[in-house]
Design a protein around this motif. Structure first.
Motif, PDB file in Angstrom:
ATOM      1  N   GLU A   1       0.849  -1.196   0.000  1.00 17.99           N
ATOM      2  CA  GLU A   1       0.000   0.000   0.000  1.00 17.99           C
ATOM      3  C   GLU A   1       0.878   1.236   0.000  1.00 17.99           C
ATOM      4  OE1 GLU A   1      -2.696  -0.059   3.311  1.00 17.99           O
ATOM      5  OE2 GLU A   1      -3.908  -1.654   2.425  1.00 17.99           O
ATOM      6  N   ILE A   2       0.578   2.143  -0.908  1.00 15.39           N
ATOM      7  CA  ILE A   2       1.317   3.407  -0.963  1.00 15.39           C
ATOM      8  C   ILE A   2       0.363   4.476  -0.452  1.00 15.39           C
ATOM      9  CG2 ILE A   2       2.526   5.019  -2.491  1.00 15.39           C
ATOM     10  CD1 ILE A   2       2.948   2.419  -4.276  1.00 15.39           C
ATOM     11  N   ARG A   3       0.568   4.854   0.796  1.00 17.00           N
ATOM     12  CA  ARG A   3      -0.364   5.795   1.434  1.00 17.00           C
ATOM     13  C   ARG A   3       0.319   6.404   2.644  1.00 17.00           C
ATOM     14  NH1 ARG A   3      -1.654   3.473   6.222  1.00 17.00           N
ATOM     15  NH2 ARG A   3      -2.056   1.247   6.353  1.00 17.00           N
ATOM     16  N   ARG A   4      -0.300   7.440   3.167  1.00 12.25           N
ATOM     17  CA  ARG A   4       0.269   8.057   4.355  1.00 12.25           C
ATOM     18  C   ARG A   4       0.252   7.067   5.521  1.00 12.25           C
ATOM     19  NH1 ARG A   4      -0.942  14.063   5.619  1.00 12.25           N
ATOM     20  NH2 ARG A   4      -3.075  13.428   6.094  1.00 12.25           N
ATOM     21  N   VAL A   5       1.297   7.111   6.322  1.00  6.64           N
ATOM     22  CA  VAL A   5       1.416   6.215   7.472  1.00  6.64           C
ATOM     23  C   VAL A   5       1.554   7.095   8.708  1.00  6.64           C
ATOM     24  CG1 VAL A   5       2.673   4.250   8.411  1.00  6.64           C
ATOM     25  CG2 VAL A   5       2.902   4.799   5.981  1.00  6.64           C
ATOM     26  N   SER A   6       0.645   6.936   9.635  1.00  3.66           N
ATOM     27  CA  SER A   6       0.739   7.812  10.801  1.00  3.66           C
ATOM     28  C   SER A   6       1.574   7.175  11.901  1.00  3.66           C
ATOM     29  CB  SER A   6      -0.653   8.182  11.321  1.00  3.66           C
ATOM     30  OG  SER A   6      -1.234   7.066  11.969  1.00  3.66           O
ATOM     31  N   VAL A   7       2.174   8.047  12.714  1.00  3.10           N
ATOM     32  CA  VAL A   7       2.925   7.586  13.880  1.00  3.10           C
ATOM     33  C   VAL A   7       1.998   6.774  14.780  1.00  3.10           C
ATOM     34  CG1 VAL A   7       4.175   8.357  15.927  1.00  3.10           C
ATOM     35  CG2 VAL A   7       4.460   9.596  13.754  1.00  3.10           C
ATOM     36  N   ALA A   8       0.755   7.262  14.949  1.00  4.87           N
ATOM     37  CA  ALA A   8      -0.195   6.579  15.836  1.00  4.87           C
ATOM     38  C   ALA A   8      -0.471   5.155  15.351  1.00  4.87           C
ATOM     39  CB  ALA A   8      -1.498   7.384  15.905  1.00  4.87           C
ATOM     40  N   GLU A   9      -0.628   4.995  14.041  1.00  8.08           N
ATOM     41  CA  GLU A   9      -0.911   3.663  13.478  1.00  8.08           C
ATOM     42  C   GLU A   9       0.256   2.700  13.744  1.00  8.08           C
ATOM     43  OE1 GLU A   9      -1.338   3.659   9.188  1.00  8.08           O
ATOM     44  OE2 GLU A   9      -1.650   1.479   9.126  1.00  8.08           O
ATOM     45  N   ILE A  10       1.472   3.207  13.568  1.00  9.16           N
ATOM     46  CA  ILE A  10       2.644   2.340  13.744  1.00  9.16           C
ATOM     47  C   ILE A  10       2.823   1.969  15.225  1.00  9.16           C
ATOM     48  CG2 ILE A  10       5.186   2.273  13.528  1.00  9.16           C
ATOM     49  CD1 ILE A  10       3.537   1.857  10.884  1.00  9.16           C
ATOM     50  N   LYS A  11       2.589   2.935  16.108  1.00 10.48           N
ATOM     51  CA  LYS A  11       2.718   2.627  17.540  1.00 10.48           C
ATOM     52  C   LYS A  11       1.649   1.623  17.984  1.00 10.48           C
ATOM     53  CE  LYS A  11       3.586   6.255  20.295  1.00 10.48           C
ATOM     54  NZ  LYS A  11       3.660   7.666  20.745  1.00 10.48           N
ATOM     55  N   GLU A  12       0.449   1.815  17.461  1.00  9.09           N
ATOM     56  CA  GLU A  12      -0.616   0.876  17.829  1.00  9.09           C
ATOM     57  C   GLU A  12      -0.317  -0.531  17.298  1.00  9.09           C
ATOM     58  OE1 GLU A  12      -4.717   2.358  17.274  1.00  9.09           O
ATOM     59  OE2 GLU A  12      -5.148   0.316  16.564  1.00  9.09           O
ATOM     60  N   ALA A  13       0.146  -0.592  16.045  1.00  6.97           N
ATOM     61  CA  ALA A  13       0.490  -1.902  15.473  1.00  6.97           C
ATOM     62  C   ALA A  13       1.631  -2.546  16.256  1.00  6.97           C
ATOM     63  CB  ALA A  13       0.868  -1.746  13.994  1.00  6.97           C
ATOM     64  N   ALA A  14       2.571  -1.722  16.738  1.00  4.29           N
ATOM     65  CA  ALA A  14       3.682  -2.264  17.527  1.00  4.29           C
ATOM     66  C   ALA A  14       3.162  -2.839  18.852  1.00  4.29           C
ATOM     67  CB  ALA A  14       4.730  -1.184  17.787  1.00  4.29           C
TER      68      ALA A  14
ATOM     69  N   LYS B   1       5.579  -5.935  12.110  1.00  4.51           N
ATOM     70  CA  LYS B   1       6.613  -6.973  11.978  1.00  4.51           C
ATOM     71  C   LYS B   1       7.980  -6.384  11.655  1.00  4.51           C
ATOM     72  CE  LYS B   1       3.501 -10.259  12.284  1.00  4.51           C
ATOM     73  NZ  LYS B   1       3.225 -10.724  13.642  1.00  4.51           N
ATOM     74  N   GLU B   2       8.001  -5.364  10.790  1.00  3.86           N
ATOM     75  CA  GLU B   2       9.294  -4.843  10.332  1.00  3.86           C
ATOM     76  C   GLU B   2       9.175  -3.367   9.971  1.00  3.86           C
ATOM     77  OE1 GLU B   2       9.574  -8.224   7.044  1.00  3.86           O
ATOM     78  OE2 GLU B   2      11.492  -7.161   7.219  1.00  3.86           O
ATOM     79  N   ILE B   3      10.321  -2.711  10.099  1.00  2.08           N
ATOM     80  CA  ILE B   3      10.513  -1.406   9.465  1.00  2.08           C
ATOM     81  C   ILE B   3      11.869  -1.516   8.763  1.00  2.08           C
ATOM     82  CG2 ILE B   3      10.701   1.081   9.772  1.00  2.08           C
ATOM     83  CD1 ILE B   3       9.383   0.844  12.472  1.00  2.08           C
ATOM     84  N   PHE B   4      11.959  -1.046   7.536  1.00  2.55           N
ATOM     85  CA  PHE B   4      13.286  -1.007   6.914  1.00  2.55           C
ATOM     86  C   PHE B   4      13.407   0.202   6.001  1.00  2.55           C
ATOM     87  CE2 PHE B   4      10.811  -4.078   4.348  1.00  2.55           C
ATOM     88  CZ  PHE B   4      10.963  -3.591   3.054  1.00  2.55           C
ATOM     89  N   GLY B   5      14.664   0.632   5.846  1.00  4.22           N
ATOM     90  CA  GLY B   5      14.963   1.735   4.942  1.00  4.22           C
ATOM     91  C   GLY B   5      15.479   1.186   3.632  1.00  4.22           C
ATOM     92  N   SER B   6      15.323   1.955   2.558  1.00  6.83           N
ATOM     93  CA  SER B   6      15.821   1.516   1.250  1.00  6.83           C
ATOM     94  C   SER B   6      16.586   2.645   0.579  1.00  6.83           C
ATOM     95  CB  SER B   6      14.658   1.073   0.369  1.00  6.83           C
ATOM     96  OG  SER B   6      13.893   2.192  -0.050  1.00  6.83           O
ATOM     97  N   GLY B   7      17.727   2.284   0.000  1.00  9.81           N
ATOM     98  CA  GLY B   7      18.533   3.264  -0.722  1.00  9.81           C
ATOM     99  C   GLY B   7      19.709   2.563  -1.386  1.00  9.81           C
ATOM    100  N   THR B   8      20.318   3.221  -2.345  1.00 10.18           N
ATOM    101  CA  THR B   8      21.381   2.589  -3.124  1.00 10.18           C
ATOM    102  C   THR B   8      22.550   2.101  -2.269  1.00 10.18           C
ATOM    103  OG1 THR B   8      20.805   3.844  -5.075  1.00 10.18           O
ATOM    104  CG2 THR B   8      23.073   3.046  -4.958  1.00 10.18           C
TER     105      THR B   8
END
Ligand SMILES: *Cc1c(COP(=O)(O)O)cnc(C)c1O
Length: 349
Positions: free
Chosen positions: A271-284, A290-297
């Motif tokens: 899903e490409i959509r806004r992600v709120s801090v509240a949503e991530i804390k609640e899911a945690a 399950k995961e958070i990761f960064g992506s870059g070259t």
């Protein structure tokens, strides 16, 4: 296209310990330099890597009129060399440059010039998964004159630095509450030099608290998660992958868009959509995060082990079947010519 070529007398390569490379400190024998003056880009030059001289009044020093790119060259077991989606870097460089009122670099100077440079410095690209030659194209306002207006002279330069696979250690992040990386209508989408300088101070405060990076939130409310300093960010809730949409505050990462495509290819819901801090804390709290990761070259994918927001800290579980390692494996294998390249991302030199 004409390129003037001046080769180095003696290569430095034998002095380099390729098993102990600090990122971005050693550079290959040659660089490409192309001047813009009198309203046009001149003949590019490939010359020995070394210092350049500038007027102290060069505008880049005063007004930060500078943009850059980051990309890599990879070598497979047959000594063939590949770039990964280089046309994306080319277009993004000029998109960044346009926002900073810089003249666009011609495609052949960027692409043909880079290919020629890589052929000359081919021995600096080591094979083996994880080894690469990091490529840094950039444009700077070189004109000496300190009036606050766009320069009339620029330099487009490409330098190359051998790199090993990049492991940042365990990464924990702070979700930004005070400082911002970018704002609506600003330059957040551009790889503009000043975007990075402006992050050093808040990031150094995070370091003091034991966190390696900041995940920036929207400047207006600090309620929505955007991206990290040099990486886009993905969240996995349950089996669903979520990432913020790109806009004028967020850099349109090539690794990010490749991961989104691979997720579709492998039937992973994204899903490409806004992600709120509240949503991530609640899911945690619910155990659904399950995961958070960064992506870059540079790092391809950088798993994030934990995060802090206000006075709460969260740790993420260790997973055997992480999306981070799945996508990293697929991307690396495409980059090193091991896996089929369905989307024609590889470009052979
Ligand atoms: C370069 C960069 C990225 C990652 O882009 P890639 O094209 O994947 O390397 C993400 N965010 C910022 C701010 C960047 O500068």
């Amino acid at each position: 296209m004409n390129i003037d070529i001046e080769l180095i007398q003696e290569s430095k390569i034998d002095k380099v310990d390729f098993n102990n490379l600090a990122f971005g400190k050693v550079f290959s024998d040659h660089m490409l330099v192309c001047d813009f003056a009198d309203g046009e880009w001149k003949t590019p030059k490939i010359m020995p890597y070394g210092p350049l001289s500038f007027e102290p009044s060069a505008r880049v020093f005063h007004y930060g009129q500078a943009v850059f790119e980051g990309m890599k060259a990879y070598k497979d077991d047959n000594d063939d060399v590949f770039l990964f989606r280089p046309d994306e870097n080319f277009h993004r460089l000029n998109k960044s440059g346009e926002r900073l009122a810089m003249p666009p670099v011609p495609e052949e100077v960027f692409i043909e010039g880079l290919k020629k440079l890589l052929k000359i410095d081919n021995t600096w690209i080591k094979k083996g998964m994880g080894n690469s030659l990091y490529i840094r194209p950039f444009i700077i306002a070189s004109e000496g004159a300190i009036s606050a207006s766009p320069a009339e002279e620029y330099k487009f330069i490409i330098i190359c630095s051998p790199a090993q696979s990049y492991y940042a250690g365990e990464v924990r992040v702070i979700f930004a509450e005070k400082y911002s990386r970018s704002a609506d209508g600003g330059v957040g989408f551009a790889k503009a030099a000043g975007n990075y300088a402006a992050q050093f101070y808040p990031t150094s405060l995070a370091h003091k608290e034991g966190y390696q990076q900041i995940v920036w939130t929207d400047a207006n409310t600090h309620e929505y998660l955007e991206e990290a300093g040099t990486m886009n960010v993905f969240f996995r809730i349950g089996n669903k992958l979520i990432t913020a949409p790109t806009n004028d505050r967020i850099l349109d990462g090539i690794t990010r868009k490749s991961i989104i495509q691979l997720a579709k290819d492998y039937n992973i819901e994204v899903e490409i959509r806004r992600v709120s801090v509240a949503e991530i804390k609640e899911a945690a709290r619910d155990g659904e995060l399950k995961e958070i990761f960064g992506s870059g070259t540079a790092a391809v994918i950088n798993p994030i082990k934990g995060f802090k927001h206000q006075n709460e800290t969260f740790e993420l579980p260790d997973l055997n079947d992480s999306y981070a390692s799945f996508f990293k494996d697929k991307l690396l294998k495409i980059q090193y010519n091991i896996l089929e390249d369905k989307h024609s991302w590889r470009v052979k030199i």
